[in-house]
Design a protein around this motif. Structure first.
Motif: not given
Length: 567
Positions: A364-378, A527-529
């Motif tokens: 899924i194209d989720i910019p708030v996820f893809k722009n956060n390296p920690d989220i992508v890694k986990n 994403s906390p926000t």
């Protein structure tokens, strides 16, 4: 572990707004009502009509959008059903249930086939037990359990074995005396002789202590793969022995080694009655179907939208999210994008719950996820393991010839495990001719492309071809010591391979180097926000990654922490 489902998709055409709290329930999810293929157990609920509002007003947004119609998504909707919220569930295919998928062969009425999750542990899976009871479903014993010791035979390296042969010279393995053990005890010895525990204790370390365990050469265990541990501390023959008799690809592999000690530390403690193993009368698929039906019947504001693939989640400046869906179509269990007409839909939701497995979230194209390296890694912390089943129906239980007490087998052949499954009301009997996982799924996927469906087979994606039947009967002949010429003609069959979108894995294991507790805590709300949540068993604790209970635990955690009556 089925267990069991996952799904989602991308962009959409006309801007339709309906506040959706996106709940992405990863793991075993696909919820209720289904336009099912012939002979598959389905929900009696009527799929709702499309109901989108073409407006930019945030007042017309869905309160919650749940993505995925498996048990995670269905349970989430059911838990939130009476809070006065507008909730819609969006499912990639035309059916509810995900990896909890029950079918019935027309040639064997009354014999239900679980093509995904088929059982649960009564005492350990408390949420599922409690939920099934509240739904009024009948919980029944699963007598096949995991293969009772005195009802199981092994066939490895062209030799038949019973439990009493393990650990003796009757095994077809050239093991040194120190490794001539029952598989479980050998595994226990490998870990406990080569690990350094805090306070020198080898029994029941705390969760924190597990991540401090080191090997005798000073390496943190959680940073190692299982293959690496065996490569250092066991012979190659012992590795093959564990792999060939384990029944599952995850007995060895590139996933993290930490599950080794958590599973094996208490292995020698074997006293007490056999563990309780249960199923649902009529098949495990009844759980998500019933959850969905009760969710939809609670309020007219609750909707189920089948054949919607989530492609994109965009944050709106005015609050909430625009969800981009691609319309799909399903024929005989095969789901593909709609090629003509109104193919895209955009929906507004205030919150989103993703009740799908890891791979679906990644697509899924989720910019708030893809722009956060920690989220992508986990999110990328897992090794996905596909799995599959093949059922064949016969007028006689030929596999009982000379094997009257055998209900379960394990082998090193490509069908790996078999079960004497059930008998229909017309005395047609069914054998689970193969229960396999890992790379063997690709083996059966390739074979399924050849030949034609056998008479009495389920259609489409669940068809058993004459080529598949011939190959699996070759292995059954060796395992049960019955000549292929003496195997009667099959009168029906069904199969399911959990290796393609949205089910590109039946379950997963953590990769080396990840603290599963920290990953799980982060991914409930990555994403906390943002009001985007993950409800899935993909990142459940190791023993639950292949079970529906893992999805229910995740759903409860998200709902109890982030949802309340005022929202």
């Amino acid at each position: 572990m089925v267990s069991e489902g996952r799904f989602l998709e991308r962009r959409v055409g006309p801007c339709r707004m309906i506040d959706i709290i996106m709940i992405v329930a990863i793991g075993v999810t696909t919820i209720l009502v289904v336009i099912l293929i012939t002979s598959v157990v389905t929900s009696h609920a009527t799929p709702p009509k499309e109901a989108y509002t073409a407006t930019n007003s945030s007042d017309d947004c869905l309160d919650i959008a749940v993505i995925g119609g498996g048990i995670g998504g269905a349970y989430t909707g059911w838990r939130l059903r009476d809070r006065g919220l507008s909730i819609s569930v969006f499912e990639y295919s035309d059916r509810v249930g995900g990896r909890l998928f029950t079918a019935e062969l027309p040639v064997a009425p009354g014999a239900y086939l679980d093509l995904g999750g088929m059982r649960f542990r009564g005492s350990a899976h408390t949420i599922l037990t409690r939920t099934a009871t509240e739904l009024g479903l009948k919980i029944i014993p699963f007598p096949l359990r995991y293969g009772n010791a005195d009802e199981t035979i092994w066939y490895t390296r062209n030799k038949h074995m019973r439990n009493t042969d393990f650990g003796t010279s009757r095994m077809p393995y050239n093991l040194p005396p120190s490794e001539m053990k029952v598989p479980g005890i050998l595994k226990w010895n490998i870990f406990n002789k080569n690990l350094i525990f805090l306070d020198n204790s080898t029994m029941y370390p705390s969760p924190d202590d597990l991540y401090k365990i080191k090997t005798v050469d000073g390496t943190l265990l959680y940073k190692m793969s299982l293959d690496n541990v065996y490569g250092r501390f066991a012979s190659r023959e012992a590795y093959r022995y564990l792999s060939e008799t384990g029944g599952w690809s995850s007995t060895v592999g590139s996933h993290g080694a930490l599950n080794g000690p958590t599973i094996s530390l208490s292995y020698p403690v074997t006293t007490g009655p056999p563990e309780e193993v249960n199923a649902i009368d009529g098949g495990m698929g009844k759980v998500p179907l019933t959850l969905m039906e009760k969710f939809l019947n609670t309020s007219t504001s609750h909707k189920l939208h089948l054949n919607h693939q989530l492609m994109k989640i965009e944050k709106r400046q005015t609050g909430g999210y625009n969800l981009g869906f691609r319309k799909t179509q399903t024929t005989d269990g095969i789901t593909t994008p709609v090629q003509m007409g109104n193919k895209e839909v955009t929906i507004c939701a205030r919150r989103v719950v993703l009740a799908v497995q890891q791979r679906c979230v990644q697509e899924i194209d989720i910019p708030v996820f893809k722009n956060n390296p920690d989220i992508v890694k986990n999110i990328d912390s897992l090794v996905g393991i596909p799995a599959g089943r093949i059922y064949l129906a016969y007028n006689t239980k030929w596999w009982k010839t000379g094997n009257p007490d055998i209900t379960h087998t394990k082998s090193d052949l490509p069908n790996r495990q078999t079960y004497d499954w059930s008998t229909g009301t017309n005395n047609v009997s069914i054998i689970m001719a193969s229960y396999h996982d890992g790379d063997l799924v690709h083996y059966w996927r390739e074979l399924s492309q050849f030949g034609t469906p056998i008479p009495g087979s389920l259609p489409g994606v669940n068809a058993v071809t004459d080529v598949v039947k011939k190959r699996v009967e070759k292995y059954l002949s060796a395992i049960y010591n019955v000549s292929e010429a003496d195997i009667p003609e099959a009168v029906g069959g069904a199969m399911m391979l959990w290796d393609k979108y949205p089910f590109q894995a039946a379950w997963g294991d953590f990769k080396p180097g990840f603290d599963d507790r920290k990953v799980r805590e982060m991914l409930y709300k990555p994403s906390p926000t943002d009001d985007i949540y993950l409800v899935t068993n993909s990142w459940a604790p190791g023993p639950l990654q292949g079970w529906s209970e893992g999805s229910l635990i995740a759903a409860d955690a998200v709902i109890n922490r982030y949802f309340n009556a005022s929202k």
